[in-house]
Each structure stands twice: as C-alpha cells, then as structure tokens.
Design a protein around this motif. Structure first.
Motif, mmCIF file in Angstrom:
data_model
loop_
_atom_site.group_PDB
_atom_site.id
_atom_site.type_symbol
_atom_site.label_atom_id
_atom_site.label_comp_id
_atom_site.label_asym_id
_atom_site.label_seq_id
_atom_site.Cartn_x
_atom_site.Cartn_y
_atom_site.Cartn_z
ATOM 1 N N GLN A 84 42.577 37.566 128.403
ATOM 2 C CA GLN A 84 42.881 37.183 127.023
ATOM 3 C C GLN A 84 44.376 36.957 126.813
ATOM 4 O O GLN A 84 44.771 36.064 126.061
ATOM 5 C CB GLN A 84 42.322 38.210 126.044
ATOM 6 N N ARG A 85 45.206 37.741 127.473
ATOM 7 C CA ARG A 85 46.655 37.510 127.398
ATOM 8 C C ARG A 85 47.021 36.177 128.029
ATOM 9 O O ARG A 85 47.819 35.420 127.477
ATOM 10 C CB ARG A 85 47.403 38.654 128.081
ATOM 11 N N ARG A 86 46.448 35.893 129.201
ATOM 12 C CA ARG A 86 46.701 34.619 129.871
ATOM 13 C C ARG A 86 46.281 33.458 128.977
ATOM 14 O O ARG A 86 47.027 32.501 128.779
ATOM 15 C CB ARG A 86 45.943 34.534 131.211
ATOM 16 N N GLU A 87 45.085 33.550 128.409
ATOM 17 C CA GLU A 87 44.569 32.502 127.538
ATOM 18 C C GLU A 87 45.486 32.296 126.327
ATOM 19 O O GLU A 87 45.782 31.168 125.949
ATOM 20 C CB GLU A 87 43.157 32.877 127.084
ATOM 21 N N PHE A 88 45.943 33.386 125.726
ATOM 22 C CA PHE A 88 46.826 33.284 124.574
ATOM 23 C C PHE A 88 48.140 32.612 124.950
ATOM 24 O O PHE A 88 48.588 31.677 124.283
ATOM 25 C CB PHE A 88 47.096 34.659 123.963
ATOM 26 N N LEU A 89 48.762 33.082 126.018
ATOM 27 C CA LEU A 89 50.071 32.558 126.415
ATOM 28 C C LEU A 89 50.017 31.113 126.886
ATOM 29 O O LEU A 89 50.937 30.336 126.615
ATOM 30 C CB LEU A 89 50.684 33.440 127.509
ATOM 31 N N GLU A 90 48.960 30.733 127.580
ATOM 32 C CA GLU A 90 48.885 29.396 128.150
ATOM 33 C C GLU A 90 48.212 28.370 127.246
ATOM 34 O O GLU A 90 48.500 27.181 127.357
ATOM 35 C CB GLU A 90 48.152 29.445 129.490
ATOM 36 N N GLU A 91 47.313 28.810 126.369
ATOM 37 C CA GLU A 91 46.546 27.857 125.575
ATOM 38 C C GLU A 91 46.844 27.921 124.081
ATOM 39 O O GLU A 91 47.040 26.894 123.443
ATOM 40 C CB GLU A 91 45.046 28.071 125.827
ATOM 41 N N GLU A 92 46.882 29.117 123.526
ATOM 42 C CA GLU A 92 47.035 29.249 122.077
ATOM 43 C C GLU A 92 48.489 29.216 121.621
ATOM 44 O O GLU A 92 48.826 28.524 120.662
ATOM 45 C CB GLU A 92 46.364 30.540 121.597
ATOM 46 N N LEU A 93 49.343 29.961 122.293
ATOM 47 C CA LEU A 93 50.750 30.047 121.875
ATOM 48 C C LEU A 93 51.462 28.694 121.879
ATOM 49 O O LEU A 93 52.182 28.389 120.916
ATOM 50 C CB LEU A 93 51.505 31.073 122.716
ATOM 51 N N PRO A 94 51.276 27.853 122.890
ATOM 52 C CA PRO A 94 51.930 26.539 122.830
ATOM 53 C C PRO A 94 51.523 25.719 121.598
ATOM 54 O O PRO A 94 52.360 25.032 121.007
ATOM 55 C CB PRO A 94 51.483 25.856 124.122
ATOM 56 N N LEU A 95 50.261 25.834 121.185
ATOM 57 C CA LEU A 95 49.810 25.123 119.986
ATOM 58 C C LEU A 95 50.462 25.696 118.727
ATOM 59 O O LEU A 95 50.857 24.955 117.826
ATOM 60 C CB LEU A 95 48.279 25.197 119.871
ATOM 61 N N ILE A 96 50.582 27.014 118.685
ATOM 62 C CA ILE A 96 51.222 27.668 117.545
ATOM 63 C C ILE A 96 52.697 27.266 117.476
ATOM 64 O O ILE A 96 53.220 26.935 116.410
ATOM 65 C CB ILE A 96 51.076 29.201 117.647
ATOM 66 N N LYS A 97 53.378 27.292 118.627
ATOM 67 C CA LYS A 97 54.795 26.916 118.662
ATOM 68 C C LYS A 97 54.990 25.476 118.204
ATOM 69 O O LYS A 97 55.919 25.178 117.446
ATOM 70 C CB LYS A 97 55.345 27.121 120.071
ATOM 71 N N LYS A 101 57.010 24.190 114.903
ATOM 72 C CA LYS A 101 58.086 23.210 115.011
ATOM 73 C C LYS A 101 57.873 22.067 114.025
ATOM 74 O O LYS A 101 58.800 21.670 113.299
ATOM 75 C CB LYS A 101 58.151 22.680 116.442
ATOM 76 N N VAL A 102 56.657 21.559 113.960
ATOM 77 C CA VAL A 102 56.329 20.449 113.057
ATOM 78 C C VAL A 102 56.526 20.859 111.603
ATOM 79 O O VAL A 102 57.021 20.083 110.790
ATOM 80 C CB VAL A 102 54.876 19.961 113.300
#
Length: 113
Positions: A84-97, A101-102
């Motif tokens: 779940q940490r891997r999934e968050f860092l690699e998939e969810e966090l980039p979308l949130i960032k 930014k937008v």
C-alpha cells in the motif's frame, strides 16, 4: 458492502479483508471466515470470494490449511503495508502533486491544516 464500478468486486473484497488485517481484527495465524460465510455476508457469489482468496493467497496474505480453512499469514500485515505504501508513492502521490500544482496549492498550506 457497497461496491464501486471502477474496481473488480473480488479486489474490493480483498481490500476489505486487508483493512481488517491492518486494523487488527484478524491477526497473524487467525482463521478468516469461510468462502461461503464471506459470500453470504457480502451478498456475492462464492466464486467471487474464491477468486479473492486465490488472489490473497498469491500475494501471501493468507494461506490454506487443507480441510481446515484459510488463515492470515505470519507477515501479512507487513506485506500489506509495504504494497500500500508503494502504491501510494508510485501511483497516488504523483496525481495529488500534479493536482496541487495545477490548483496552486502549496504543500505548507496542506501541512498546516
């Protein structure tokens, strides 16, 4: 349980069982409910639950004691957290960032709340 259309039902059931393991409802070596019991409780076909259990067994979250049932693997909690940490860092966090930014949201504003 109310199911979402965006994700297969068997994975949503797996997510629920993994949440129960993380919360301590099921500890290492605890027996999990039978396929039939889970199917009945969630109002789904037993084949769907069997697919869930096969998936979780493949991920080494649960294991089968032939003739007895399914049990939580000794290191299931650590495996779930790592994935779940891997999934968050690699998939969810980039979308949130990207969304931050937008929208012009500064991380400091988020962290102060």
């Amino acid at each position: 349980m109310e199911f979402r259309k965006q994700k297969p039902i068997y994975l949503q059931i797996a997510d629920r069982l993994m949440e129960q393991i993380l919360s301590g409802e099921y500890a290492a070596e605890d027996r999990v409910p039978s396929v039939r019991d889970v199917a009945e409780a969630m109002g789904v076909n037993p084949n769907t639950v069997m697919r869930t259990f096969e998936f979780l067994q493949g991920e080494e979250i649960i294991y089968n004691r032939r003739g007895v049932g399914y049990f939580v693997s000794p290191d299931a909690k650590q495996k779930i957290l790592a994935e779940q940490r891997r999934e968050f860092l690699e998939e969810e966090l980039p979308l949130i960032k990207q969304k931050m930014k937008v929208l012009g949201i500064d991380i400091k504003a988020v962290m102060s709340d």
